[in-house]
Scaffold this active site. Structure first.
Site, PDB file in Angstrom:
ATOM      1  N   HIS A 321     -95.341  93.120  -5.660  1.00 15.03           N
ATOM      2  CA  HIS A 321     -96.728  93.402  -5.254  1.00 15.03           C
ATOM      3  C   HIS A 321     -96.764  94.722  -4.502  1.00 15.03           C
ATOM      4  CE1 HIS A 321    -100.728  92.834  -3.537  1.00 15.03           C
ATOM      5  NE2 HIS A 321    -100.899  91.916  -4.471  1.00 15.03           N
ATOM      6  N   ASP A 379     -99.900  85.288  -9.238  1.00 16.62           N
ATOM      7  CA  ASP A 379     -99.924  84.950 -10.666  1.00 16.62           C
ATOM      8  C   ASP A 379     -98.754  84.097 -11.102  1.00 16.62           C
ATOM      9  OD1 ASP A 379    -101.208  88.166 -10.846  1.00 16.62           O
ATOM     10  OD2 ASP A 379    -102.323  86.381 -11.461  1.00 16.62           O
TER      11      ASP A 379
END
Ligand code: SDX
Length: 445
Positions: A321, A379
């Site tokens: 991320h 996700d």
């Protein structure tokens, strides 16, 4: 009436930093203000940098650029903290619900009982779409990716709702915001029904937001559909977790589109298009495809090796991320929700979950991932839950877009109401040809 968000105010520098270039002619020594927020890094106010020094800043992927001032969401990437208007995401996921979180993101405060009731009624009264919109679906192939349908249909809403596209009218902005939040589940479910050749199911306003979405997705005219309270709670929690996330790529897209004065439906359609990318919201579908490609736990090392190989474009989807250098707090909540949903469905052993958990265990101990602070993100587990609920993988990003519409709308309103906002127009570092003369084609070699 719903609260009015306290307007954005210009903030003043608390101290100064200097830009010095002794090699420049004339030499450059200019001071710039440092602006302090409530939480997170301070910023250098470089709005006058070019005018005073002739320099631009260079930050192609906005690794160190604050594009705006915002009061909506805050992420502490090192600590793995996510706050919506100051409230921790774990507490909201546990104790709140999506309609209340939508109110919080839009208006900045948790609603009173009356405010919540009024807001929920307002949203519920906009759940149907114009009947003509049904004909728009017929232009798509049945196997069109639902995200392609979402981009097209949401953008087309501006062709139906002319009374709410004047962005300078607060009432028009409010009804457009309610329409978008209310109609996204209806359009998402229509995209699914169209892909499976079943009739569209109209929204039932006696159901809550999550129940209504499940009903439109899975009910058929020929029989009663029983809504599982656990699945409704699970989808509601998934929507809370995906609702907003600071200035991510799709939110920045919505803000940039909105800065030109484009209507809100077109801006949200732009956000949907950006979210679709596998590096962003499209990752949830890519994670499931990856887990299915891995197939069995004994093949995990092969994929870990590929993820580390710079010559191989493969990346571990659902890992890493830009901001989180710790666990994404949403992934932690989703991993727990995974077990709850599978238990509720009586799924004893979900092989994909086994593989996901083993993959996580191996990766977070591997030096390559540890050194780069790569952890599971939002996700990584969401797709396993959605698939277990009967939602096909090509609809995962549609669910993400459905949830993120609340954040996009809140951020769009905040941008429009910010007195300092202007059209976004980045500059560049030009490294192409200098001026040169045109050569007639018979003289070119
Ligand atoms: C979302 O921004 C948001 O807030 C987004 C989001 C939201 O709610 O809006 O949180 C939603 O988009 C979550 C992210 C979903 N995407 C994925 O899961 C796709 C896989 N992840 C990667 O593509 C990547 O981690 C990104 C895109 C998420 C972040 O990329 P960055 O910040 O540009 O990091 P990078 O590409 O510069 O990577 C740094 C290093 C590189 O290695 P080196 O060059 O230093 O040797 O880490 C490596 C990368 O190769 N790396 C990975 C990796 N992610 C980064 N290596 C293997 N697998 C991965 N997943």
């Amino acid at each position: 009436m719903a609260r009015v968000i306290p307007p954005m105010t210009e903030i003043s520098p608390t101290r100064k930093v200097s830009v010095v270039d002794g090699n420049a002619d004339p030499a450059v020594k200019e001071e710039f203000g440092v602006l302090e927020g409530t939480l997170g890094p301070d910023v250098v106010d470089v709005r006058t940098l070019y005018g005073r020094t002739g320099y631009f800043t260079f930050d192609p992927s906005f690794m160190a650029t604050a594009s705006c001032q915002s009061k909506i969401t805050f992420i502490d990437g090192d600590e793995g903290v996510l706050l919506y208007r100051g409230y921790g995401i774990d507490e909201l996921a546990e104790r709140s619900d999506f309609v209340e979180v939508a109110y919080l993101l839009l208006y900045g405060e948790l609603p009173t009982a009356d405010e919540r009731r009024e807001f929920e009624v307002a949203i519920t009264n906009h759940t149907m779409v114009h009947e003509q919109l049904l004909y728009l679906f017929r232009g798509f192939r049945r196997d069109a990716h639902p995200m392609a349908i979402m981009v097209g249909v949401v953008g087309a809403l501006s062709a139906f709702y002319h009374d709410s596209i004047d962005i300078d009218d607060p009432d028009a902005r409010k009804i457009a915001s309610f329409r978008l939040i209310a109609k996204m589940p209806t359009i998402a479910a229509m995209a699914y029904k169209y892909s499976v050749g079943q009739p569209f199911i109209y929204p039932r306003n006696d159901l809550n937001y999550a129940e209504r979405f499940l009903h439109m997705m899975f009910a058929v005219p020929s029989e009663e559909y029983q809504i599982s309270p656990v699945l409704a709670r699970a989808i509601d929690r998934i929507l809370i977790l995906h609702a907003d996330h600071e200035q991510n790529a799709s939110t920045s897209t919505v803000r940039l589109a909105g800065s030109s004065g484009a209507n809100p439906f077109a801006c949200i359609a732009a956000g949907i298009a950006c979210l679709w990318g596998p590096a962003h919201g499209g990752a949830n579908e890519a994670v499931l495809n990856m887990l299915e490609d891995i197939g069995t736990a004994d093949r995990i090392p092969e994929f870990i090796t590929r993820a580390k190989d710079k010559q191989d474009p493969f990346r571990l989807m659902g890992f890493g991320h830009r901001v989180y250098k710790n666990y994404d707090p949403r992934a932690t909540v989703l991993r727990e929700t995974c077990h709850e949903v599978l238990d509720e469905l009586g799924v004893q052993d979900e092989p994909l979950l086994e593989i996901a958990m083993e993959l996580e265990r191996i990766a977070v101990e591997d030096d390559y991932f540890v050194k780069r602070q790569l952890y599971p993100n939002v996700d990584f587990y969401s797709g396993i839950i959605l698939r277990a609920m009967g939602i096909p993988s090509h609809l995962f990003t549609v669910v993400f877009a459905l949830a993120r519409t609340v954040g996009w709308v809140a951020q769009w309103n905040e941008m429009i109401e910010d007195p300092s906002q202007k059209i976004g127009r980045p500059r560049q570092l030009y490294t192409g040809y200098g001026p040169r003369k045109y050569t007639p084609i018979d003289q070119r070699s």
